[in-house]
Design a protein around this motif. Structure first.
Motif, PDB file in Angstrom:
ATOM      1  N   LEU A 167       0.823  -1.206   0.000  1.00  0.00           N
ATOM      2  CA  LEU A 167       0.000   0.000   0.000  1.00  0.00           C
ATOM      3  C   LEU A 167       0.860   1.259   0.000  1.00  0.00           C
ATOM      4  CD1 LEU A 167      -2.736  -1.084   2.580  1.00  0.00           C
ATOM      5  CD2 LEU A 167      -3.019  -0.839   0.104  1.00  0.00           C
ATOM      6  N   ILE A 168       1.961   1.229   0.752  1.00  0.00           N
ATOM      7  CA  ILE A 168       2.856   2.392   0.781  1.00  0.00           C
ATOM      8  C   ILE A 168       3.519   2.588  -0.576  1.00  0.00           C
ATOM      9  CG2 ILE A 168       5.017   3.260   1.768  1.00  0.00           C
ATOM     10  CD1 ILE A 168       4.113   1.958   4.430  1.00  0.00           C
ATOM     11  N   VAL A 169       3.981   1.514  -1.189  1.00  0.00           N
ATOM     12  CA  VAL A 169       4.592   1.619  -2.520  1.00  0.00           C
ATOM     13  C   VAL A 169       3.585   2.179  -3.516  1.00  0.00           C
ATOM     14  CG1 VAL A 169       5.488   0.267  -4.455  1.00  0.00           C
ATOM     15  CG2 VAL A 169       6.339  -0.164  -2.144  1.00  0.00           C
ATOM     16  N   PHE A 170       2.338   1.708  -3.443  1.00  0.00           N
ATOM     17  CA  PHE A 170       1.291   2.243  -4.316  1.00  0.00           C
ATOM     18  C   PHE A 170       1.128   3.748  -4.101  1.00  0.00           C
ATOM     19  CE2 PHE A 170      -3.207   3.502  -4.716  1.00  0.00           C
ATOM     20  CZ  PHE A 170      -3.392   3.283  -6.072  1.00  0.00           C
ATOM     21  N   GLY A 171       1.146   4.174  -2.841  1.00  0.00           N
ATOM     22  CA  GLY A 171       1.011   5.589  -2.540  1.00  0.00           C
ATOM     23  C   GLY A 171       2.137   6.424  -3.125  1.00  0.00           C
ATOM     24  N   VAL A 172       3.371   5.924  -3.026  1.00  0.00           N
ATOM     25  CA  VAL A 172       4.513   6.662  -3.572  1.00  0.00           C
ATOM     26  C   VAL A 172       4.441   6.710  -5.094  1.00  0.00           C
ATOM     27  CG1 VAL A 172       7.031   6.783  -3.704  1.00  0.00           C
ATOM     28  CG2 VAL A 172       5.942   6.078  -1.577  1.00  0.00           C
ATOM     29  N   VAL A 173       3.963   5.634  -5.723  1.00  0.00           N
ATOM     30  CA  VAL A 173       3.770   5.640  -7.178  1.00  0.00           C
ATOM     31  C   VAL A 173       2.732   6.698  -7.570  1.00  0.00           C
ATOM     32  CG1 VAL A 173       2.912   4.296  -9.139  1.00  0.00           C
ATOM     33  CG2 VAL A 173       4.498   3.248  -7.509  1.00  0.00           C
ATOM     34  N   CYS A 174       1.665   6.821  -6.765  1.00  0.00           N
ATOM     35  CA  CYS A 174       0.682   7.880  -7.017  1.00  0.00           C
ATOM     36  C   CYS A 174       1.339   9.253  -6.906  1.00  0.00           C
ATOM     37  CB  CYS A 174      -0.471   7.781  -6.015  1.00  0.00           C
ATOM     38  SG  CYS A 174      -1.599   6.407  -6.307  1.00  0.00           S
ATOM     39  N   GLY A 175       2.227   9.410  -5.911  1.00  0.00           N
ATOM     40  CA  GLY A 175       2.945  10.667  -5.759  1.00  0.00           C
ATOM     41  C   GLY A 175       3.824  10.966  -6.951  1.00  0.00           C
ATOM     42  N   LEU A 176       4.475   9.946  -7.453  1.00  0.00           N
ATOM     43  CA  LEU A 176       5.332  10.104  -8.625  1.00  0.00           C
ATOM     44  C   LEU A 176       4.505  10.559  -9.829  1.00  0.00           C
ATOM     45  CD1 LEU A 176       8.116   7.548  -9.509  1.00  0.00           C
ATOM     46  CD2 LEU A 176       6.774   8.625 -11.290  1.00  0.00           C
ATOM     47  N   ALA A 177       3.339   9.932  -9.999  1.00  0.00           N
ATOM     48  CA  ALA A 177       2.467  10.309 -11.120  1.00  0.00           C
ATOM     49  C   ALA A 177       1.966  11.747 -10.960  1.00  0.00           C
ATOM     50  CB  ALA A 177       1.282   9.343 -11.202  1.00  0.00           C
ATOM     51  N   TYR A 178       1.633  12.120  -9.724  1.00  0.00           N
ATOM     52  CA  TYR A 178       1.160  13.487  -9.492  1.00  0.00           C
ATOM     53  C   TYR A 178       2.230  14.519  -9.824  1.00  0.00           C
ATOM     54  CZ  TYR A 178       0.193  17.794  -6.985  1.00  0.00           C
ATOM     55  OH  TYR A 178       0.031  19.107  -6.663  1.00  0.00           O
ATOM     56  N   GLN A 179       3.448  14.281  -9.359  1.00  0.00           N
ATOM     57  CA  GLN A 179       4.525  15.242  -9.619  1.00  0.00           C
ATOM     58  C   GLN A 179       4.795  15.358 -11.118  1.00  0.00           C
ATOM     59  OE1 GLN A 179       5.216  16.927  -7.108  1.00  0.00           O
ATOM     60  NE2 GLN A 179       4.789  15.593  -5.361  1.00  0.00           N
ATOM     61  N   ALA A 180       4.685  14.247 -11.846  1.00  0.00           N
ATOM     62  CA  ALA A 180       4.887  14.286 -13.299  1.00  0.00           C
ATOM     63  C   ALA A 180       3.804  15.136 -13.967  1.00  0.00           C
ATOM     64  CB  ALA A 180       4.882  12.869 -13.867  1.00  0.00           C
ATOM     65  N   ILE A 181       2.544  14.973 -13.537  1.00  0.00           N
ATOM     66  CA  ILE A 181       1.449  15.764 -14.116  1.00  0.00           C
ATOM     67  C   ILE A 181       1.627  17.246 -13.778  1.00  0.00           C
ATOM     68  CG2 ILE A 181      -1.037  16.203 -13.987  1.00  0.00           C
ATOM     69  CD1 ILE A 181      -1.399  13.171 -13.583  1.00  0.00           C
ATOM     70  N   ALA A 182       1.977  17.533 -12.503  1.00  0.00           N
ATOM     71  CA  ALA A 182       2.157  18.926 -12.086  1.00  0.00           C
ATOM     72  C   ALA A 182       3.283  19.594 -12.861  1.00  0.00           C
ATOM     73  CB  ALA A 182       2.428  18.990 -10.588  1.00  0.00           C
ATOM     74  N   THR A 183       4.341  18.846 -13.153  1.00  0.00           N
ATOM     75  CA  THR A 183       5.486  19.408 -13.866  1.00  0.00           C
ATOM     76  C   THR A 183       5.110  19.913 -15.251  1.00  0.00           C
ATOM     77  OG1 THR A 183       6.987  17.932 -12.669  1.00  0.00           O
ATOM     78  CG2 THR A 183       7.827  18.926 -14.686  1.00  0.00           C
ATOM     79  N   VAL A 184       4.158  19.228 -15.902  1.00  0.00           N
ATOM     80  CA  VAL A 184       3.785  19.610 -17.275  1.00  0.00           C
ATOM     81  C   VAL A 184       2.419  20.275 -17.347  1.00  0.00           C
ATOM     82  CG1 VAL A 184       5.197  17.752 -18.231  1.00  0.00           C
ATOM     83  CG2 VAL A 184       2.774  17.323 -17.742  1.00  0.00           C
ATOM     84  N   ALA A 185       1.752  20.467 -16.179  1.00  0.00           N
ATOM     85  CA  ALA A 185       0.390  21.024 -16.173  1.00  0.00           C
ATOM     86  C   ALA A 185       0.371  22.403 -16.817  1.00  0.00           C
ATOM     87  CB  ALA A 185      -0.140  21.098 -14.747  1.00  0.00           C
ATOM     88  N   GLY A 186      -0.624  22.625 -17.681  1.00  0.00           N
ATOM     89  CA  GLY A 186      -0.745  23.911 -18.344  1.00  0.00           C
ATOM     90  C   GLY A 186      -1.940  24.709 -17.893  1.00  0.00           C
ATOM     91  N   SER A 187      -2.752  24.130 -16.995  1.00  0.00           N
ATOM     92  CA  SER A 187      -3.940  24.845 -16.526  1.00  0.00           C
ATOM     93  C   SER A 187      -4.257  24.432 -15.092  1.00  0.00           C
ATOM     94  CB  SER A 187      -5.149  24.543 -17.414  1.00  0.00           C
ATOM     95  OG  SER A 187      -5.465  23.169 -17.371  1.00  0.00           O
ATOM     96  N   ILE A 188      -5.058  25.256 -14.434  1.00  0.00           N
ATOM     97  CA  ILE A 188      -5.398  25.000 -13.029  1.00  0.00           C
ATOM     98  C   ILE A 188      -6.255  23.756 -12.890  1.00  0.00           C
ATOM     99  CG2 ILE A 188      -6.688  25.934 -11.069  1.00  0.00           C
ATOM    100  CD1 ILE A 188      -5.782  28.710 -11.947  1.00  0.00           C
ATOM    101  N   TRP A 189      -7.162  23.520 -13.838  1.00  0.00           N
ATOM    102  CA  TRP A 189      -8.054  22.365 -13.695  1.00  0.00           C
ATOM    103  C   TRP A 189      -7.303  21.054 -13.776  1.00  0.00           C
ATOM    104  CZ3 TRP A 189      -8.667  18.412 -17.109  1.00  0.00           C
ATOM    105  CH2 TRP A 189      -8.265  18.623 -18.428  1.00  0.00           C
ATOM    106  N   VAL A 190      -6.228  20.997 -14.571  1.00  0.00           N
ATOM    107  CA  VAL A 190      -5.405  19.780 -14.622  1.00  0.00           C
ATOM    108  C   VAL A 190      -4.770  19.526 -13.254  1.00  0.00           C
ATOM    109  CG1 VAL A 190      -3.323  18.754 -15.614  1.00  0.00           C
ATOM    110  CG2 VAL A 190      -4.944  19.964 -17.087  1.00  0.00           C
TER     111      VAL A 190
END
Length: 410
Positions: free
Chosen positions: A285-308
Motif C-alpha cells: 500500500l505504501i509503494v502504491f502511494g509513492v507511485v501515485c505521488g510520482l504520477a502526481y509530480q509528473a502531471i504537475a510538472t507539465v500542467a498547463g492549466s489550473i483544472w489539470v
C-alpha cells in the motif's frame, strides 16, 4: 484466537481518550505552526537572519529531543509520564509565548519546552500501538490511520479558526488557546490513561514470536526513503501558491482551493487505506502511494492549466494518505519491541523534510516554480527506489522460526 469482549471494552476506553488527545494536539499545533514566521516578523520584529535561524533551529531541536525521548520511552514503563511531561511543557511554552516578545527568550523556550511538547505526537502513537497490540494486532494499522486522520481533521479546521482569532485579538489569544489545549491533554492522560508496560523484546515470552526486528540497513533505507518523499510533499505545498499564480495565471485563492481539495480527499483516503491494511500488506500500500505521488509530480510538472492540477489532487491525496497514514504502523511492525523509537523516526522525517525543502524552494524562486515539481518528481523516484531496496529479510532470532517474516511485508 478471538479477543475477549472485556479486552475490546478496555481498548475502546483507551482509544477514545487518545482520539481526543490527537484532536487537542492537532488544534494546538495548527493554531501556531502556520503563523510562526508571521509571529516572528510582526510581533517579535525579528529580521530575516534571526527568523531564518529560528525556523531552522526549531525543527532541529524537536528532532533531537524526540529522538532522545523515543529511545528512553522503550526502556522503561514511563510512557504515560512522558505524555504528561510533554503536555505540561507545551502548556508552559505556549503560555509564556503568549506574553513574551523577547527573541532570545522565545528562542530558549522553543528549543526546550516547545521541543519537548513535540514528543506528544510520536509518544501518543507509541502508546496507541501498545494498546492496539493488546487487543487485535491485525487491526493496528487501521487504528493508527484513524487516529492520524483525526489529527489531519484538526489541521483542516485549526488554521482558519486561528486566522479569525488572530485578526480580532492577536497572538496572545492564539497562543493562549494553544496552551489551554495542552492542559486538556494533560487532564485526559491523568484521568483516563493508565501506564502501559515496557514493550516486550523479541526473546521475551510476551513478544510476538513471528515478529523479529528488521536489520539496521533496512531501517536506514526506509527512513531515508520516507524523508525524501516527505521533502517532496513539503516542497509541493510551499510552491503551490506561487506556481498557480506565476506559472498558471491563477490567484492565491485558486491555490487555496486546490490545497483544500487535496485535504478533503486525503481524509477519507487515509481511512480507506487503514481499512485495506487489514487485507493487504502495508508495504504494498505504501509503494502504491509513492507511485501515485510520482504520477502526481509528473502531471504537475507539465500542467498547463489550473483544472489539470486540481484533477491531479486525487493522486496527491493518495500519496499523502498512504505515506502519512501507514508509515508509522509499518515502522512499528519492523521494530515491535521499540514503538517509541520507531514512531519517532517516522515523525522526524517531516521536520527534516521541511529543512531539506528550503534550498529546493530557493532554486525554484530563482528558476521558476515549475522546477519545484520537477525536483519533486526526482525525489519521488529516489524515495521509491529506497523503499523498494529496503525489503525486510528473514532473520534467525533465538526462539523464532527461521521462516518467520517481519510483519507487514507479505
Amino acid at each position: 484466537m478471538a479477543v475477549p469482549p472485556a479486552a475490546h471494552g478496555s481498548m475502546s476506553r483507551r482509544l477514545l481518550p487518545l482520539a481526543l488527545i490527537f484532536v487537542a494536539v492537532g488544534i494546538s499545533t495548527s493554531f501556531v505552526g502556520p503563523y510562526l514566521a508571521l509571529f516572528l516578523s510582526d510581533a517579535v520584529h525579528a529580521g530575516p537572519v534571526k527568523t531564518t535561524v529560528f525556523l531552522v533551529v526549531a525543527p532541529l531541536s524537536g528532532v533531537a529531543i524526540s529522538w532522545l525521548v523515543g529511545r528512553l520511552s522503550d526502556r522503561r514503563p514511563i510512557r504515560r509520564k512522558l505524555l504528561i511531561a510533554g503536555a505540561l511543557a507545551g502548556f508552559a511554552g505556549a503560555a509564556a509565548t503568549a506574553f513574551v516578545r523577547d527573541y532570545w527568550v522565545l528562542f530558549a523556550l522553543t528549543v526546550t519546552l516547545t521541543a519537548l511538547a513535540g514528543t506528544l505526537f510520536p509518544q501518543t502513537f507509541a502508546y496507541a500501538r501498545q494498546v492496539l497490540q493488546q487487543g487485535d494486532p491485525k487491526r493496528a494499522a487501521m487504528g493508527i490511520s484513524s487516529l492520524r486522520t483525526l489529527f489531519s481533521v484538526a489541521w483542516v479546521a485549526g488554521p482558519p479558526l486561528a486566522a479569525l482569532i488572530l485578526a480580532d485579538w492577536g497572538f496572545t489569544y492564539t497562543y493562549g488557546l494553544a496552551a489551554v489545549m495542552y492542559v486538556v491533554v494533560a487532564l485526559i492522560v491523568l484521568r483516563f490513561l493508565p501506564e502501559v508496560g515496557r514493550p516486550a523484546g523479541p526473546t521475551e515470552p510476551t513478544a510476538v514470536v513471528a515478529a523479529p526486528e528488521a536489520g539496521r540497513l533496512t531501517i536506514m533505507l526506509l527512513v531515508a526513503g520516507f524523508t525524501v518523499v516527505q521533502t517532496a510533499q513539503v516542497l509541493g505545498v510551499q510552491a503551490m501558491p506561487l506556481f498557480v499564480s506565476d506559472e498558471l495565471g491563477g490567484s492565491v485563492r485558486d491555490a487555496g482551493l486546490i490545497l483544500g481539495l487535496c485535504a478533503a480527499i486525503e481524509i477519507p483516503l487515509m481511512l480507506g487505506f487503514g481499512m485495506l491494511s487489514t487485507r493487504l500488506p502495508l508495504r504494498a500500500l505504501i509503494v502504491f502511494g509513492v507511485v501515485c505521488g510520482l504520477a502526481y509530480q509528473a502531471i504537475a510538472t507539465v500542467a498547463g492549466s489550473i483544472w489539470v492540477l486540481a484533477a491531479a489532487q486525487l493522486l496527491n491525496a493518495a500519496f499523502i494518505a498512504a505515506v502519512g497514514g501507514l508509515s508509522i504502523t509499518y515502522m512499528q511492525d519492523l521494530l515491535p519491541a521499540h514503538p517509541g523509537r520507531a514512531t519517532t523516526m517516522i515523525t522526524n522525517t517531516f521536520p527534516i523534510g521541511q529543512i531539506l525543502a528550503a534550498p529546493a524552494f530557493g532554486l525554484a524562486q530563482q528558476f521558476g516554480f515549475r522546477l519545484a515539481y520537477g525536483l519533486n518528481l526526482a525525489l519521488c523516484v529516489l524515495g521509491l527506489a529506497l523503499i523498494l531496496l529496503a525489503r525486510p529479510r528473514r532473520r534467525n532470532v533465538p526462539g523464532v522460526p527461521e521462516d518467520a517474516l517481519v510483519p507487514g511485508t507479505v
